[in-house]
Structures are given as C-alpha cells and as structure tokens.
Design a protein around this motif. Structure first.
Motif, PDB file in Angstrom:
ATOM      1  N   ASP A 131       0.814  -1.209   0.000  1.00 48.77           N
ATOM      2  CA  ASP A 131       0.000   0.000   0.000  1.00 48.77           C
ATOM      3  C   ASP A 131       0.854   1.268   0.000  1.00 48.77           C
ATOM      4  O   ASP A 131       0.310   2.370  -0.086  1.00 48.77           O
ATOM      5  N   ILE A 132       2.183   1.133   0.102  1.00 49.88           N
ATOM      6  CA  ILE A 132       3.079   2.263  -0.107  1.00 49.88           C
ATOM      7  C   ILE A 132       4.293   1.772  -0.880  1.00 49.88           C
ATOM      8  O   ILE A 132       4.619   0.578  -0.883  1.00 49.88           O
ATOM      9  N   ASP A 133       4.965   2.696  -1.551  1.00 47.64           N
ATOM     10  CA  ASP A 133       6.245   2.393  -2.171  1.00 47.64           C
ATOM     11  C   ASP A 133       7.338   2.499  -1.119  1.00 47.64           C
ATOM     12  O   ASP A 133       7.146   3.150  -0.078  1.00 47.64           O
ATOM     13  N   PRO A 134       8.503   1.869  -1.353  1.00 46.78           N
ATOM     14  CA  PRO A 134       9.606   2.032  -0.401  1.00 46.78           C
ATOM     15  C   PRO A 134       9.883   3.521  -0.182  1.00 46.78           C
ATOM     16  O   PRO A 134      10.009   4.278  -1.147  1.00 46.78           O
ATOM     17  N   PRO A 135       9.946   3.972   1.062  1.00 47.66           N
ATOM     18  CA  PRO A 135      10.094   5.408   1.335  1.00 47.66           C
ATOM     19  C   PRO A 135      11.529   5.889   1.119  1.00 47.66           C
ATOM     20  O   PRO A 135      12.469   5.084   1.104  1.00 47.66           O
ATOM     21  N   ASP A 136      11.690   7.200   0.991  1.00 45.09           N
ATOM     22  CA  ASP A 136      13.027   7.749   0.804  1.00 45.09           C
ATOM     23  C   ASP A 136      13.788   7.898   2.111  1.00 45.09           C
ATOM     24  O   ASP A 136      14.990   8.165   2.108  1.00 45.09           O
ATOM     25  N   TRP A 137      13.095   7.702   3.241  1.00 43.28           N
ATOM     26  CA  TRP A 137      13.756   7.859   4.541  1.00 43.28           C
ATOM     27  C   TRP A 137      14.251   6.527   5.125  1.00 43.28           C
ATOM     28  O   TRP A 137      14.804   6.500   6.223  1.00 43.28           O
ATOM     29  N   CYS A 138      14.059   5.448   4.400  1.00 46.28           N
ATOM     30  CA  CYS A 138      14.458   4.134   4.900  1.00 46.28           C
ATOM     31  C   CYS A 138      14.719   3.206   3.719  1.00 46.28           C
ATOM     32  O   CYS A 138      13.920   3.153   2.775  1.00 46.28           O
ATOM     33  N   LYS A 139      15.821   2.481   3.761  1.00 47.29           N
ATOM     34  CA  LYS A 139      16.068   1.465   2.741  1.00 47.29           C
ATOM     35  C   LYS A 139      15.289   0.207   3.106  1.00 47.29           C
ATOM     36  O   LYS A 139      15.319  -0.231   4.266  1.00 47.29           O
ATOM     37  N   VAL A 140      14.572  -0.370   2.146  1.00 45.33           N
ATOM     38  CA  VAL A 140      13.797  -1.581   2.384  1.00 45.33           C
ATOM     39  C   VAL A 140      14.402  -2.729   1.583  1.00 45.33           C
ATOM     40  O   VAL A 140      14.589  -2.617   0.370  1.00 45.33           O
ATOM     41  N   VAL A 141      14.718  -3.816   2.266  1.00 45.02           N
ATOM     42  CA  VAL A 141      15.247  -5.020   1.634  1.00 45.02           C
ATOM     43  C   VAL A 141      14.210  -6.127   1.782  1.00 45.02           C
ATOM     44  O   VAL A 141      13.908  -6.555   2.900  1.00 45.02           O
ATOM     45  N   VAL A 142      13.641  -6.558   0.668  1.00 45.90           N
ATOM     46  CA  VAL A 142      12.674  -7.664   0.664  1.00 45.90           C
ATOM     47  C   VAL A 142      13.424  -8.944   0.298  1.00 45.90           C
ATOM     48  O   VAL A 142      14.102  -8.990  -0.727  1.00 45.90           O
ATOM     49  N   TYR A 143      13.316  -9.970   1.140  1.00 48.00           N
ATOM     50  CA  TYR A 143      14.025 -11.217   0.854  1.00 48.00           C
ATOM     51  C   TYR A 143      13.042 -12.382   0.715  1.00 48.00           C
ATOM     52  O   TYR A 143      11.929 -12.340   1.257  1.00 48.00           O
ATOM     53  N   GLU A 144      13.446 -13.367  -0.037  1.00 44.50           N
ATOM     54  CA  GLU A 144      12.605 -14.533  -0.251  1.00 44.50           C
ATOM     55  C   GLU A 144      12.370 -15.268   1.066  1.00 44.50           C
ATOM     56  O   GLU A 144      13.219 -15.244   1.968  1.00 44.50           O
ATOM     57  N   GLY A 145      11.235 -15.947   1.136  1.00 47.62           N
ATOM     58  CA  GLY A 145      10.927 -16.732   2.325  1.00 47.62           C
ATOM     59  C   GLY A 145      11.621 -18.078   2.303  1.00 47.62           C
ATOM     60  O   GLY A 145      10.973 -19.133   2.274  1.00 47.62           O
ATOM     61  N   THR A 146      12.964 -18.044   2.331  1.00 46.93           N
ATOM     62  CA  THR A 146      13.777 -19.255   2.371  1.00 46.93           C
ATOM     63  C   THR A 146      14.833 -19.104   3.449  1.00 46.93           C
ATOM     64  O   THR A 146      15.222 -17.979   3.801  1.00 46.93           O
ATOM     65  N   VAL A 147      15.316 -20.214   3.956  1.00 45.24           N
ATOM     66  CA  VAL A 147      16.353 -20.180   4.987  1.00 45.24           C
ATOM     67  C   VAL A 147      17.634 -19.566   4.444  1.00 45.24           C
ATOM     68  O   VAL A 147      18.336 -18.825   5.146  1.00 45.24           O
ATOM     69  N   GLU A 148      17.932 -19.839   3.177  1.00 42.63           N
ATOM     70  CA  GLU A 148      19.157 -19.284   2.582  1.00 42.63           C
ATOM     71  C   GLU A 148      19.085 -17.761   2.505  1.00 42.63           C
ATOM     72  O   GLU A 148      20.052 -17.063   2.858  1.00 42.63           O
ATOM     73  N   ALA A 149      17.967 -17.234   2.051  1.00 42.08           N
ATOM     74  CA  ALA A 149      17.816 -15.787   1.955  1.00 42.08           C
ATOM     75  C   ALA A 149      17.821 -15.152   3.345  1.00 42.08           C
ATOM     76  O   ALA A 149      18.398 -14.073   3.550  1.00 42.08           O
ATOM     77  N   LEU A 150      17.191 -15.820   4.295  1.00 44.39           N
ATOM     78  CA  LEU A 150      17.208 -15.330   5.677  1.00 44.39           C
ATOM     79  C   LEU A 150      18.640 -15.207   6.181  1.00 44.39           C
ATOM     80  O   LEU A 150      19.006 -14.201   6.812  1.00 44.39           O
ATOM     81  N   GLY A 151      19.448 -16.203   5.914  1.00 42.47           N
ATOM     82  CA  GLY A 151      20.840 -16.172   6.364  1.00 42.47           C
ATOM     83  C   GLY A 151      21.612 -15.010   5.778  1.00 42.47           C
ATOM     84  O   GLY A 151      22.434 -14.387   6.457  1.00 42.47           O
ATOM     85  N   ARG A 152      21.348 -14.700   4.508  1.00 47.86           N
ATOM     86  CA  ARG A 152      22.069 -13.600   3.851  1.00 47.86           C
ATOM     87  C   ARG A 152      21.719 -12.249   4.481  1.00 47.86           C
ATOM     88  O   ARG A 152      22.608 -11.431   4.725  1.00 47.86           O
ATOM     89  N   VAL A 153      20.423 -12.023   4.736  1.00 48.73           N
ATOM     90  CA  VAL A 153      20.060 -10.720   5.297  1.00 48.73           C
ATOM     91  C   VAL A 153      20.441 -10.630   6.777  1.00 48.73           C
ATOM     92  O   VAL A 153      20.806  -9.555   7.266  1.00 48.73           O
ATOM     93  N   ALA A 154      20.388 -11.758   7.485  1.00 48.74           N
ATOM     94  CA  ALA A 154      20.787 -11.733   8.897  1.00 48.74           C
ATOM     95  C   ALA A 154      22.248 -11.351   9.038  1.00 48.74           C
ATOM     96  O   ALA A 154      22.638 -10.642   9.977  1.00 48.74           O
ATOM     97  N   ALA A 155      23.085 -11.790   8.104  1.00 41.65           N
ATOM     98  CA  ALA A 155      24.513 -11.483   8.162  1.00 41.65           C
ATOM     99  C   ALA A 155      24.786  -9.997   8.045  1.00 41.65           C
ATOM    100  O   ALA A 155      25.822  -9.505   8.523  1.00 41.65           O
ATOM    101  N   GLU A 156      23.848  -9.249   7.448  1.00 44.33           N
ATOM    102  CA  GLU A 156      24.044  -7.816   7.289  1.00 44.33           C
ATOM    103  C   GLU A 156      23.901  -7.051   8.602  1.00 44.33           C
ATOM    104  O   GLU A 156      24.204  -5.855   8.670  1.00 44.33           O
ATOM    105  N   ALA A 157      23.462  -7.743   9.651  1.00 48.02           N
ATOM    106  CA  ALA A 157      23.371  -7.097  10.963  1.00 48.02           C
ATOM    107  C   ALA A 157      24.736  -6.616  11.446  1.00 48.02           C
ATOM    108  O   ALA A 157      24.823  -5.686  12.252  1.00 48.02           O
ATOM    109  N   ARG A 158      25.802  -7.232  10.958  1.00 49.73           N
ATOM    110  CA  ARG A 158      27.146  -6.854  11.418  1.00 49.73           C
ATOM    111  C   ARG A 158      27.507  -5.420  11.052  1.00 49.73           C
ATOM    112  O   ARG A 158      28.437  -4.834  11.630  1.00 49.73           O
TER     113      ARG A 158
END
Length: 362
Positions: A51-78
């Motif tokens: 219902d909204i487009d990704p805003p200019d005040w926040c980067k939005v990363v949409v990842y697939e609902g898979t364990v592999e994709a989850l692992g990739r985005v979780a690693a970015e917490a560092r």
C-alpha cells in the motif's frame, strides 16, 4: 547511527497490523538522523498487496521466504550500530533471531522489539525452553509497543535485562481529517481483520449491538469476515487499504476499537487504531482496558464500553454534534502528546544513552 531492523513489513499493511507503528516511529527516527534499513520477508502475499512504495527515509530489503535468503540478510546485521529483531516477522522467527544476534558486532545495541507482548509472554511462561527466552541473555533491551508495568515486570521475570514500552502513536502526515466518503457511511464502523483471539469480542462488541439497534447502520471492514453470519444492518466491505483509513474513520458517526483478548486483559496497550481514529478527528468508542486514561480522557475525548450493551447505549444516545466534539478533542490531545515524534524522543534518548555507556567503557 545505523539501524538494521528485521520486521514483518514496512511497505505492506496486508495482514500486518504493525505496519503503521513501524512507519510512524521509524520515519520519526530517520528525521533525527538515523540511517535505517528494514528487512522483510516475501510471505503471506504482502508484496502483492503493497500500500506504499519504499520510502526515501528508509532502505527496504525484501528477501525470499527461504532459509538461505534469511541467512544472507541476517549477516548484514554486522554493519549496524543498532540491531532490532521484531516479533511476528512471519518466517522462521526463532532462526532469524538467533542468526541476527550472532551476526551483530560487539558493542552494537541488540534489541528485541515486541509488537504483541501479552501473547509472547504467555508463550514464554508456558515454555521455559522457548528459543526467545533462551536468547534474552544475549539481548540488551526489550522494547514493546505497549503493556505498561505489567509487561515490564513480566519480561524481567523471564530474563530480560530491561524492558521499556514505546506506545503506539499518531503520524499526522498519514492520519488526519479528510472529507467524508459516502462509501463508508454508517452510524458505527469497525475495521479489523478476523483473528482467533478477536472474533468473540467482535461478536460481543460489534455484532451484538447491531442486533440490538436494527434502525442503525453498521459497517465492517477487514479481511476474513466474508462467511461470518451478520444481521442485515451490517455492511461488509472487505479489506480496506490504508489510503482509505482516514475516510473510513471520519465518515461514520462513530468508529469502534476492539482490543484483542490478550491486549485487553493486560491493559496499557492502545492499538494503532486508537491513534489513527483520533488523528482523523473521529469519535471513538473503545472497549474498556486498564490505562486508557493515560492517552485519552473517557467521556470527553473517547467513549468507553465494557460490553455490547454499553456500545448499543452509547450509540443510541450519541448525536452527530456530540460525536464531532469528541473527535475534535481527541485530535487535539493526540497532536499535543501522542505523536511518533514524541515517541521517537524517548527511543532516541535510549539509543544515545547506550552509545554513551559504550564510549565510556571503551
């Protein structure tokens, strides 16, 4: 400071009641200079119902609902100074929490942000070996979007180092008075998805008054109610996009808030709907819960019902003129005390205090 925020969805409110909360609070933090990335899984058809487009005040990363994709985005917490894992992400929540905490660098502020604390705490109390309960030892702080002292005490009792409620609020750029829309004309409107711990309360607080007041009109919006038996004076319109919420709130004579059972029992948990309705200048009738007077004054800024009979009595005796006055008072109150700018001040102070302690220790 960089924030990595792992939540259900920022850009879709479809089966995702936390969207309004995330948007208002994170935008207010972004305006204070925080660099925010929001990570959300592509599940439950949310991306098909943005219902909204990704805003200019926040980067939005949409990842697939898979364990592999989850692992990739979780690693970015560092990369982040502040790492937030919200409750109810919707895909492998326990695994996501574990991997995010493991990836976070030493010195980063690690937060579990609970948007349904009473329900989460019920799970933790029932299961001493729950993954979240075990992970609390590695979490610096629990933030919740409600609950008051009962939730604070309960989280400390199950092992949280600290817990601070950050209540729902109003984003006046999103929720504000608009012209009425005939599509939403009614004496009483209720907007909410059909959920197991809400349905009986909807029957009691909404459908029962409709049976009692056959001469008045009722309007139900939200997903999942299509096969629900209803009296003839109830109109059902299905999912209502967030872009139409202001008109839905301001057009009926009054709108109804019905808390989920766990929220009502705990108290001190105003739903986003409370502030959205007040922000539109609507006359709000809410079910009773402890602590409402901290946010709106009963009888003057909000009407409070303890059961379906109360709703029927309040509605039957409510004139359009009095409803308008109540809505105007509610709007003034929330603008003065309960916007996300107010909430972000508190969150910012928490974040800066942690950073200062880290610098002093170094």
């Amino acid at each position: 400071m960089k924030i990595a925020f792992y939540g259900s969805s920022l850009i879709s409110a479809y089966w995702n009641g936390a969207a309004t909360y995330y948007r208002g609070l994170l935008r207010a933090l972004a305006e204070k200079g925080y660099d925010i990335t929001f990570y959300e899984p592509d599940v439950y058809d949310r991306q098909k119902n943005r219902d909204i487009d990704p805003p200019d005040w926040c980067k939005v990363v949409v990842y697939e609902g898979t364990v592999e994709a989850l692992g990739r985005v979780a690693a970015e917490a560092r990369r982040a100074d502040i790492v937030v894992k919200a409750s109810g992400v919707g895909f492998e929540d326990d695994l996501l929490l574990s991997q995010v905490l493991s990836a976070a660098r030493s010195g980063a502020l690690k937060i579990f942000w609970d948007v349904d604390a009473p329900a989460t705490l019920a799970e933790l109390r029932a299961n001493p070996g729950h993954p979240l309960r075990l992970a609390l030892a590695d979490v610096d702080l629990v933030l919740t979007y409600g609950g008051g002292e009962p939730v604070v005490d309960a989280y400390r009792a199950v092992g949280a180092a600290d817990c601070v409620p950050i209540y729902n609020a109003l984003d006046p750029e999103t929720h504000h008075p608009v012209p009425e829309n005939r599509r939403f004309a009614a004496d009483l409107g209720f907007l909410g998805n059909r959920l197991p711990d809400r349905e009986a309360r909807v029957e009691h607080f909404f459908l029962e008054p409709a049976f009692r007041l056959p001469g008045q009109t009722f309007l139900l919006g939200g997903s999942g109610w299509q096969d629900k038996p209803m009296p003839p004076n109830v109109g059902y319109i299905g999912h209502v996009s967030t872009r139409d919420h202001n008109a839905f709130n301001v057009t009926p004579k009054a709108v109804l808030n019905i808390s989920r059972a766990s929220m009502a029992e705990n108290g001190f948990s105003p739903a986003t709907r409370v502030f959205e309705a007040a922000g539109a200048g609507a006359c709000l009738i809410t079910d009773h819960w402890e602590g409402i007077d901290l946010f709106l004054k009963p009888g003057e800024e909000v009407l409070v019902a303890r059961d379906g009979q109360d709703v029927a009595d309040l509605l039957a005796g409510l004139s359009r003129e009095r409803a308008k006055t109540i809505g105007e008072r509610a709007l003034a109150r929330v603008l003065a005390e309960h916007t996300y700018v107010h909430r972000a001040e508190k969150v910012d102070a928490i974040f800066r205090a942690h950073a200062a302690r880290g610098e002093a220790a170094a």
